[in-house]
Design a protein around this motif. Structure first.
Motif, PDB file in Angstrom:
ATOM      1  N   GLU A 248       0.829  -1.207   0.000  1.00  0.00           N
ATOM      2  CA  GLU A 248       0.000   0.000   0.000  1.00  0.00           C
ATOM      3  C   GLU A 248       0.862   1.255   0.000  1.00  0.00           C
ATOM      4  OE1 GLU A 248      -3.968  -1.678   2.327  1.00  0.00           O
ATOM      5  OE2 GLU A 248      -2.267  -0.920   3.484  1.00  0.00           O
ATOM      6  N   ALA A 249       1.964   1.213   0.744  1.00  0.00           N
ATOM      7  CA  ALA A 249       2.877   2.364   0.755  1.00  0.00           C
ATOM      8  C   ALA A 249       3.463   2.605  -0.627  1.00  0.00           C
ATOM      9  CB  ALA A 249       3.986   2.134   1.781  1.00  0.00           C
ATOM     10  N   ILE A 250       3.800   1.530  -1.325  1.00  0.00           N
ATOM     11  CA  ILE A 250       4.334   1.656  -2.685  1.00  0.00           C
ATOM     12  C   ILE A 250       3.306   2.311  -3.599  1.00  0.00           C
ATOM     13  CG2 ILE A 250       5.015   0.335  -4.740  1.00  0.00           C
ATOM     14  CD1 ILE A 250       6.354  -1.659  -2.782  1.00  0.00           C
ATOM     15  N   ASP A 251       2.065   1.838  -3.546  1.00  0.00           N
ATOM     16  CA  ASP A 251       1.019   2.394  -4.415  1.00  0.00           C
ATOM     17  C   ASP A 251       0.746   3.858  -4.104  1.00  0.00           C
ATOM     18  OD1 ASP A 251       0.734   0.039  -5.784  1.00  0.00           O
ATOM     19  OD2 ASP A 251      -0.963  -0.665  -4.620  1.00  0.00           O
ATOM     20  N   LEU A 252       0.678   4.200  -2.819  1.00  0.00           N
ATOM     21  CA  LEU A 252       0.408   5.581  -2.447  1.00  0.00           C
ATOM     22  C   LEU A 252       1.591   6.487  -2.805  1.00  0.00           C
ATOM     23  CD1 LEU A 252      -1.386   5.088   0.983  1.00  0.00           C
ATOM     24  CD2 LEU A 252      -2.421   5.845  -1.160  1.00  0.00           C
ATOM     25  N   MET A 253       2.807   6.006  -2.598  1.00  0.00           N
ATOM     26  CA  MET A 253       3.973   6.814  -2.942  1.00  0.00           C
ATOM     27  C   MET A 253       4.057   7.070  -4.441  1.00  0.00           C
ATOM     28  SD  MET A 253       7.969   6.300  -1.842  1.00  0.00           S
ATOM     29  CE  MET A 253       7.608   6.246  -0.086  1.00  0.00           C
ATOM     30  N   SER A 254       3.502   6.163  -5.236  1.00  0.00           N
ATOM     31  CA  SER A 254       3.527   6.352  -6.693  1.00  0.00           C
ATOM     32  C   SER A 254       2.724   7.578  -7.118  1.00  0.00           C
ATOM     33  CB  SER A 254       2.988   5.104  -7.397  1.00  0.00           C
ATOM     34  OG  SER A 254       1.577   4.999  -7.260  1.00  0.00           O
ATOM     35  N   LEU A 255       1.877   8.108  -6.227  1.00  0.00           N
ATOM     36  CA  LEU A 255       1.059   9.282  -6.532  1.00  0.00           C
ATOM     37  C   LEU A 255       1.762  10.587  -6.165  1.00  0.00           C
ATOM     38  CD1 LEU A 255      -2.365   7.955  -5.175  1.00  0.00           C
ATOM     39  CD2 LEU A 255      -1.559   7.943  -7.541  1.00  0.00           C
ATOM     40  N   ALA A 256       2.937  10.499  -5.570  1.00  0.00           N
ATOM     41  CA  ALA A 256       3.638  11.690  -5.091  1.00  0.00           C
ATOM     42  C   ALA A 256       4.221  12.499  -6.238  1.00  0.00           C
ATOM     43  CB  ALA A 256       4.744  11.294  -4.122  1.00  0.00           C
ATOM     44  N   ASP A 257       4.182  13.815  -6.085  1.00  0.00           N
ATOM     45  CA  ASP A 257       4.877  14.706  -7.008  1.00  0.00           C
ATOM     46  C   ASP A 257       6.364  14.770  -6.679  1.00  0.00           C
ATOM     47  OD1 ASP A 257       2.798  16.759  -8.684  1.00  0.00           O
ATOM     48  OD2 ASP A 257       1.943  15.585  -7.048  1.00  0.00           O
ATOM     49  N   ILE A 258       6.684  14.643  -5.393  1.00  0.00           N
ATOM     50  CA  ILE A 258       8.068  14.654  -4.937  1.00  0.00           C
ATOM     51  C   ILE A 258       8.113  14.003  -3.563  1.00  0.00           C
ATOM     52  CG2 ILE A 258       7.943  16.929  -3.828  1.00  0.00           C
ATOM     53  CD1 ILE A 258      10.789  17.456  -5.025  1.00  0.00           C
ATOM     54  N   VAL A 259       9.256  13.435  -3.208  1.00  0.00           N
ATOM     55  CA  VAL A 259       9.437  12.741  -1.931  1.00  0.00           C
ATOM     56  C   VAL A 259      10.619  13.364  -1.197  1.00  0.00           C
ATOM     57  CG1 VAL A 259       9.948  10.533  -0.805  1.00  0.00           C
ATOM     58  CG2 VAL A 259       8.499  10.582  -2.855  1.00  0.00           C
ATOM     59  N   LEU A 260      10.443  13.612   0.092  1.00  0.00           N
ATOM     60  CA  LEU A 260      11.507  14.087   0.976  1.00  0.00           C
ATOM     61  C   LEU A 260      11.778  12.999   2.001  1.00  0.00           C
ATOM     62  CD1 LEU A 260      13.381  16.254   2.228  1.00  0.00           C
ATOM     63  CD2 LEU A 260      11.380  17.121   3.473  1.00  0.00           C
ATOM     64  N   SER A 261      13.019  12.525   2.058  1.00  0.00           N
ATOM     65  CA  SER A 261      13.289  11.345   2.882  1.00  0.00           C
ATOM     66  C   SER A 261      14.649  11.396   3.548  1.00  0.00           C
ATOM     67  CB  SER A 261      13.217  10.085   2.001  1.00  0.00           C
ATOM     68  OG  SER A 261      13.454   8.914   2.756  1.00  0.00           O
ATOM     69  N   ASN A 262      14.710  10.793   4.732  1.00  0.00           N
ATOM     70  CA  ASN A 262      15.993  10.427   5.314  1.00  0.00           C
ATOM     71  C   ASN A 262      16.578   9.273   4.499  1.00  0.00           C
ATOM     72  OD1 ASN A 262      15.711  12.221   7.550  1.00  0.00           O
ATOM     73  ND2 ASN A 262      14.421  10.726   8.597  1.00  0.00           N
ATOM     74  N   ASP A 263      17.815   8.907   4.811  1.00  0.00           N
ATOM     75  CA  ASP A 263      18.437   7.719   4.223  1.00  0.00           C
ATOM     76  C   ASP A 263      17.755   6.498   4.840  1.00  0.00           C
ATOM     77  OD1 ASP A 263      20.085   5.739   3.223  1.00  0.00           O
ATOM     78  OD2 ASP A 263      21.740   6.183   4.592  1.00  0.00           O
ATOM     79  N   SER A 264      16.820   5.898   4.109  1.00  0.00           N
ATOM     80  CA  SER A 264      15.985   4.837   4.675  1.00  0.00           C
ATOM     81  C   SER A 264      15.516   3.892   3.580  1.00  0.00           C
ATOM     82  CB  SER A 264      14.756   5.448   5.362  1.00  0.00           C
ATOM     83  OG  SER A 264      13.903   6.055   4.398  1.00  0.00           O
ATOM     84  N   GLY A 265      14.829   2.821   3.995  1.00  0.00           N
ATOM     85  CA  GLY A 265      14.264   1.894   3.027  1.00  0.00           C
ATOM     86  C   GLY A 265      13.241   2.546   2.118  1.00  0.00           C
ATOM     87  N   LEU A 266      12.413   3.441   2.684  1.00  0.00           N
ATOM     88  CA  LEU A 266      11.422   4.132   1.861  1.00  0.00           C
ATOM     89  C   LEU A 266      12.080   5.031   0.823  1.00  0.00           C
ATOM     90  CD1 LEU A 266       8.636   5.041   4.467  1.00  0.00           C
ATOM     91  CD2 LEU A 266       8.541   3.309   2.659  1.00  0.00           C
ATOM     92  N   MET A 267      13.262   5.543   1.133  1.00  0.00           N
ATOM     93  CA  MET A 267      14.012   6.316   0.142  1.00  0.00           C
ATOM     94  C   MET A 267      14.314   5.461  -1.079  1.00  0.00           C
ATOM     95  SD  MET A 267      17.501   6.530  -0.943  1.00  0.00           S
ATOM     96  CE  MET A 267      18.617   6.299   0.424  1.00  0.00           C
ATOM     97  N   HIS A 268      14.731   4.206  -0.856  1.00  0.00           N
ATOM     98  CA  HIS A 268      15.029   3.316  -1.979  1.00  0.00           C
ATOM     99  C   HIS A 268      13.756   2.952  -2.742  1.00  0.00           C
ATOM    100  CE1 HIS A 268      19.306   2.696  -1.259  1.00  0.00           C
ATOM    101  NE2 HIS A 268      19.032   2.639   0.033  1.00  0.00           N
ATOM    102  N   ILE A 269      12.631   2.825  -2.044  1.00  0.00           N
ATOM    103  CA  ILE A 269      11.363   2.559  -2.726  1.00  0.00           C
ATOM    104  C   ILE A 269      10.996   3.735  -3.620  1.00  0.00           C
ATOM    105  CG2 ILE A 269       8.869   2.372  -2.342  1.00  0.00           C
ATOM    106  CD1 ILE A 269       9.463   0.478  -0.027  1.00  0.00           C
ATOM    107  N   ALA A 270      11.139   4.964  -3.113  1.00  0.00           N
ATOM    108  CA  ALA A 270      10.832   6.144  -3.919  1.00  0.00           C
ATOM    109  C   ALA A 270      11.696   6.184  -5.177  1.00  0.00           C
ATOM    110  CB  ALA A 270      11.038   7.408  -3.089  1.00  0.00           C
ATOM    111  N   ALA A 271      12.972   5.855  -5.034  1.00  0.00           N
ATOM    112  CA  ALA A 271      13.864   5.833  -6.195  1.00  0.00           C
ATOM    113  C   ALA A 271      13.427   4.777  -7.199  1.00  0.00           C
ATOM    114  CB  ALA A 271      15.304   5.577  -5.736  1.00  0.00           C
ATOM    115  N   ALA A 272      13.002   3.611  -6.692  1.00  0.00           N
ATOM    116  CA  ALA A 272      12.567   2.523  -7.576  1.00  0.00           C
ATOM    117  C   ALA A 272      11.220   2.803  -8.218  1.00  0.00           C
ATOM    118  CB  ALA A 272      12.511   1.210  -6.799  1.00  0.00           C
ATOM    119  N   LEU A 273      10.517   3.823  -7.742  1.00  0.00           N
ATOM    120  CA  LEU A 273       9.282   4.288  -8.373  1.00  0.00           C
ATOM    121  C   LEU A 273       9.551   5.472  -9.304  1.00  0.00           C
ATOM    122  CD1 LEU A 273       6.879   4.122  -5.296  1.00  0.00           C
ATOM    123  CD2 LEU A 273       6.834   2.634  -7.312  1.00  0.00           C
ATOM    124  N   ASN A 274      10.831   5.854  -9.419  1.00  0.00           N
ATOM    125  CA  ASN A 274      11.258   6.948 -10.294  1.00  0.00           C
ATOM    126  C   ASN A 274      10.621   8.280  -9.888  1.00  0.00           C
ATOM    127  OD1 ASN A 274      12.974   7.739 -12.383  1.00  0.00           O
ATOM    128  ND2 ASN A 274      11.332   7.674 -13.906  1.00  0.00           N
TER     129      ASN A 274
END
Length: 350
Positions: A248-274
């Motif tokens: 669900e986090a992956i699907d919701l993050m795919s709707l983001a215009d931009i992501v602000l993140s610490n160095d974390s697992g979610l940061m790598h997910i955001a990158a893998a969602l381009n």
């Protein structure tokens, strides 16, 4: 051909493992890749089309449990795997492929496990300085030159997220900015909550909305961020920490215009969602596990005391992140958005 991959235990590492899976498929399109990993990774692995199936690791991280490992190895022995690729560098992670008598057992040398791996590689950190390169290299013969560019992680998303928006009472009428304020490794990787709140105030005043993502461990952090936002603007900031599955986090993050993140697992997910991405580095360094995307601004003060790679600041001040000011982040966001806008005509061929 069937290959068993012993997967890592961290979200970011598992995302980066997709580069290995993509490399394997580029060589053998009919290859069946099974990944042995902890149950929490199932949703993540389901978003990787190269993975045939996820197999549950019955043993917790750091647990020996020889009996359980032997029992699973007997079951895996029937699957006729031609190769096992062991991504973690621990002794324990190499036991199951050995017990399962998989003919080729590939991994990097470490923790006196050379006798468990019959394709045991000696790592030259100068040749493979990045973790993603070290993962991918295990999919090729020893000492291979890796393809350039290396395939990067690319996660799939659900085609229809309307039910998910309804479930969490979200909408996309305002542009979505996702904040990932947590970090599983420790507080030394976490940008101060009041800094996140100041950035949120600016973005909301510009007509945007904020979705705060993370695990249930991050729920207190996200609550405090919201409490520090201008009360009139808090309605445009939602905490989803601990409420979503990884899928669900992956699907919701795919709707983001931009992501602000610490160095974390979610940061790598955001990158893998381009997704366009701003990453904040303090106690760690992007030189080993950077976000694998070109839509990124990496912010670090590069103080003399960093990176220290500690879970908590050994000097007690966390200056590497506290002195990284919200105004700098806002400036980086605007610059990244401007750069990406400038790419569009070229990419469309106009």
């Amino acid at each position: 051909m069937r290959v068993l991959v012993i997967g890592p235990s961290w979200i970011g590492d598992m995302v980066m493992a997709q580069s290995l899976f993509r490399c394997l498929h580029s060589q053998h399109s009919e290859l069946a890749i099974d990944v042995l990993a902890l149950d929490w990774t199932r949703d993540l692995l389901a978003r990787m089309p190269e993975v045939n199936q996820a197999i549950s690791m019955p043993v917790g991280h750091g647990e020996l449990a020889l009996g359980k490992r032997l029992q699973l190895a007997r079951l895996l022995r029937r699957q006729d795997y031609q190769q096992a690729i062991v991504l973690p560098n621990s002794f324990k992670s190499a036991l199951i492929p050995f017990f399962a008598k998989i003919p080729v057992r590939t991994g990097w040398r470490g923790e006196a496990r050379s006798w468990l791996l019959n394709d045991c590689r000696i790592l030259d950190e100068r040749v493979y300085p990045l973790m993603v390169q070290r993962f991918a290299a295990l999919g090729f013969p020893a000492n291979s030159v890796l393809p350039e560019p290396l395939p990067v992680p690319l996660l799939e998303v659900s085609a229809d997220v309307s039910a998910l928006l309804e479930k969490f009472t979200l909408d996309t009428r305002r542009p979505v900015v996702v904040f990932c304020p947590g970090a599983e490794f420790g507080v030394a990787k976490q940008w101060p909550e009041e800094h996140f709140a100041k950035v949120a105030d600016v973005l909301i005043s510009e007509g945007k909305q904020i979705w705060l993502m993370g695990s249930n461990k991050d729920a207190q952090t996200t609550t405090r961020i919201i409490e520090n936002i201008n009360p009139e603007q808090q309605k445009y900031c939602r905490s989803l920490a601990g409420l979503t599955s990884i899928g669900e986090a992956i699907d919701l993050m795919s709707l983001a215009d931009i992501v602000l993140s610490n160095d974390s697992g979610l940061m790598h997910i955001a990158a893998a969602l381009n997704k366009p991405l701003i990453v904040l580095y303090g106690s760690t360094s992007p030189k080993f596990t950077p976000p694998l995307t070109d839509k990124v601004k990496i912010l670090s003060l590069n103080l003399a005391c960093s990176p220290c790679f500690k879970r908590e600041c050994p000097l007690g001040h966390l200056d590497c992140l506290r002195k990284l000011l919200p105004a700098t982040v806002i400036e980086a966001m605007n610059l990244l958005e401007s750069e990406l806008q400038g790419r569009k005509p070229t990419e469309s061929g106009n």
